[in-house]
Design a protein around this motif. Structure first.
Motif, mmCIF file in Angstrom:
data_model
loop_
_atom_site.group_PDB
_atom_site.id
_atom_site.type_symbol
_atom_site.label_atom_id
_atom_site.label_comp_id
_atom_site.label_asym_id
_atom_site.label_seq_id
_atom_site.Cartn_x
_atom_site.Cartn_y
_atom_site.Cartn_z
ATOM 1 N N HIS A 175 -5.753 -7.327 -6.130
ATOM 2 C CA HIS A 175 -4.385 -7.176 -6.639
ATOM 3 C C HIS A 175 -3.927 -8.414 -7.395
ATOM 4 O O HIS A 175 -3.714 -8.378 -8.595
ATOM 5 N N GLU A 215 -6.757 2.762 -8.500
ATOM 6 C CA GLU A 215 -5.369 2.710 -8.933
ATOM 7 C C GLU A 215 -4.523 2.379 -7.718
ATOM 8 O O GLU A 215 -4.433 3.163 -6.770
ATOM 9 N N LEU A 216 -3.936 1.201 -7.726
ATOM 10 C CA LEU A 216 -3.172 0.743 -6.570
ATOM 11 C C LEU A 216 -1.841 1.485 -6.504
ATOM 12 O O LEU A 216 -1.097 1.539 -7.485
ATOM 13 N N THR A 217 -1.543 2.048 -5.347
ATOM 14 C CA THR A 217 -0.272 2.738 -5.146
ATOM 15 C C THR A 217 0.592 1.915 -4.195
ATOM 16 O O THR A 217 0.157 1.539 -3.109
ATOM 17 N N ASP A 218 1.801 1.633 -4.636
ATOM 18 C CA ASP A 218 2.768 0.880 -3.845
ATOM 19 C C ASP A 218 2.198 -0.430 -3.304
ATOM 20 O O ASP A 218 2.203 -0.669 -2.088
#
Length: 318
Positions: A175, A215-218
């Protein structure tokens, strides 16, 4: 006959060499006609270079700072100097925690000619940094690998050594990198544990892309996650105190790397601070020199009261 793009690069290099040039001098230095010089100057202005001209027989052209960043021309020595400067800024945190130097270094190293990149690698191997307050060192190469992992948006395989020296290999979804002023931390989602973690960048032994896009969510706020983990994580005891200060002033007194803050009305802040034992925490709190209140635990409150009594007794007349 050189290409138009190569001719423009040559013209920029000549213009930057001194404050002012006549059209005839530029034509001689670049090996073209004065008409071609005027046409090339017009083209440079179109792509963002601020080239000023002065009329008259003694007039000429000069390059000044523009309103936006145009393509930058560097020779080998200049490119190496910029790369070294960016590396030092990234390693020292001289520009704060915004990663600007690291991001710029990553972009520069991707386009450096191999001969310059090899010289930079030789310098990386030869330079030794003296860590502040005995902090572990991290190479710019590892920082760049971690930054690249964050930019790629794909799963990575991380070889990591924890605080007890145990080596593990785990899959993570990168991230962000966070610099606290002391260390770099790598924020990523641990795939097997399905939770967000902070990894000390100096303990990362290897990072390898897997080619699997994610795909990073939240995702969490990386700075807050690092703040929470570094403030209380390694300590066996945590004290909750109320400072008679608004949040902004409380953060200056107790940095986010030391405590976890939350506002308690407009003029007070509750802070959780980790420490080794009640007496050690009491000593730290006493050094803050503000009329704080220990909310929890009682052992820290009692240790602070005892230290205060001892300090007052030492000031009394015999």
């Amino acid at each position: 006959m050189i290409s138009a793009s190569a001719r423009l690069l040559r013209l920029v290099s000549v213009l930057a060499a001194r404050p002012s040039w006549t059209c005839a001098e530029l034509a001689e230095r670049t090996g073209v006609t004065e008409r071609t010089v005027r046409r090339d100057i017009a083209r440079l202005r179109e792509i963002g270079y601020a080239v000023e001209s002065e009329p008259g027989p003694w007039g000429g052209y000069r390059l000044r700072a523009g309103s936006r960043v145009p393509p930058l021309i560097l020779d080998d020595e200049e490119a190496l100097a910029v790369a070294v400067g960016l590396r030092e800024a990234a390693l020292s945190g001289a520009l704060g925690g915004d990663q600007a130097a690291l991001s710029a270094l990553l972009k520069l190293r991707q386009v450096l000619p191999r001969r310059i990149a090899e010289r930079l690698e030789e310098m990386d191997a030869a330079f030794v940094h003296t860590p502040r307050t005995a902090e572990p060192q991290i190479t710019s190469g590892m920082l760049l690998e971690l930054a690249a992992a964050c930019r790629r948006a794909e799963r990575a395989r991380l070889a990591y050594r924890d605080g007890k020296g145990r080596s593990t290999v785990r899959d993570v979804d990168p991230h962000r990198l966070v610099h606290t002023g002391r260390r770099w931390y790598f924020v990523a989602r641990d795939v097997d544990r399905d939770e967000w973690r902070t990894f000390r960048a100096d303990r990362v032994e290897r990072v390898q892309p897997t080619g699997q896009p994610v795909e990073l969510t939240d995702p969490p706020d990386p700075a807050q996650l690092v703040s929470r983990s570094t403030a209380n994580g390694p300590y066996p005891l945590t004290a909750t105190v109320r400072l008679p200060l608004p949040l902004e002033q409380a953060l200056r007194l107790v940095p986010a790397t030391v405590g976890t803050h939350r506002p308690d009305g407009p003029g007070a802040t509750v802070v959780e601070i980790g420490g080794p034992d009640p007496d050690g925490l009491a000593g730290y709190l006493l050094g803050l020199a503000v009329p704080l209140r220990v909310l929890d635990p009682a052992a820290v409150r009692e240790a602070l009261a005892r230290r205060t009594r001892e300090l007052l007794a030492a000031q009394s007349d015999d």
